[in-house]
Design a protein around this motif. Structure first.
Motif, mmCIF file in Angstrom:
data_model
loop_
_atom_site.group_PDB
_atom_site.id
_atom_site.type_symbol
_atom_site.label_atom_id
_atom_site.label_comp_id
_atom_site.label_asym_id
_atom_site.label_seq_id
_atom_site.Cartn_x
_atom_site.Cartn_y
_atom_site.Cartn_z
ATOM 1 N N SER A 4 5.344 -8.108 -3.096
ATOM 2 C CA SER A 4 3.907 -8.302 -2.979
ATOM 3 C C SER A 4 3.402 -7.578 -1.741
ATOM 4 C CB SER A 4 3.594 -9.798 -2.866
ATOM 5 O OG SER A 4 2.236 -9.978 -2.511
ATOM 6 N N LEU A 5 2.331 -6.832 -1.879
ATOM 7 C CA LEU A 5 1.760 -6.128 -0.736
ATOM 8 C C LEU A 5 1.106 -7.070 0.266
ATOM 9 C CD1 LEU A 5 0.155 -3.032 -2.487
ATOM 10 C CD2 LEU A 5 2.298 -3.143 -1.203
ATOM 11 N N THR A 6 0.997 -8.335 -0.099
ATOM 12 C CA THR A 6 0.358 -9.297 0.799
ATOM 13 C C THR A 6 1.348 -10.073 1.655
ATOM 14 O OG1 THR A 6 0.330 -11.041 -0.874
ATOM 15 C CG2 THR A 6 -1.590 -9.583 -0.774
ATOM 16 N N SER A 7 2.650 -9.890 1.419
ATOM 17 C CA SER A 7 3.646 -10.627 2.209
ATOM 18 C C SER A 7 4.938 -9.818 2.320
ATOM 19 C CB SER A 7 3.913 -12.007 1.598
ATOM 20 O OG SER A 7 4.374 -11.874 0.268
ATOM 21 N N LEU A 8 4.893 -8.796 3.165
ATOM 22 C CA LEU A 8 6.027 -7.902 3.363
ATOM 23 C C LEU A 8 6.733 -8.208 4.681
ATOM 24 C CD1 LEU A 8 4.175 -4.618 2.392
ATOM 25 C CD2 LEU A 8 5.963 -5.728 1.051
ATOM 26 N N THR A 9 8.036 -8.115 4.668
ATOM 27 C CA THR A 9 8.777 -8.198 5.928
ATOM 28 C C THR A 9 8.573 -6.875 6.669
ATOM 29 O OG1 THR A 9 10.800 -7.221 5.040
ATOM 30 C CG2 THR A 9 10.564 -9.640 4.842
ATOM 31 N N PRO A 10 8.828 -6.834 7.971
ATOM 32 C CA PRO A 10 8.721 -5.550 8.678
ATOM 33 C C PRO A 10 9.598 -4.463 8.046
ATOM 34 C CG PRO A 10 8.766 -7.329 10.263
ATOM 35 C CD PRO A 10 9.048 -7.946 8.913
#
Length: 63
Positions: A4-10
């Motif tokens: 999801s583009l709304t919850s990405l890890t670094p």
């Protein structure tokens, strides 16, 4: 598995930016940006559009 583009890890965000042509994106540079005020979600993940908007704002201000 699709991210999801709304919850990405670094790391996920760095991979996405590198795949888009960035030569400087890395988990370390993103961690540095977070330390300098890049927006993060409550769970520590990043929203792609919020991060890119923050980068553009910082570039505009000459930081």
């Amino acid at each position: 598995m699709q991210k999801s583009l709304t919850s990405l890890t670094p790391g996920d965000l760095a991979n996405l930016l590198q795949a888009s042509g960035s030569r400087t994106a890395s988990p370390e540079t993103i961690a540095r940006d977070i330390a300098f005020g890049a927006p993060v979600n409550a769970d520590g993940t990043l929203h792609f559009l919020h991060y890119v908007a923050w980068l553009l704002k910082e570039q505009h201000h000459g930081n």
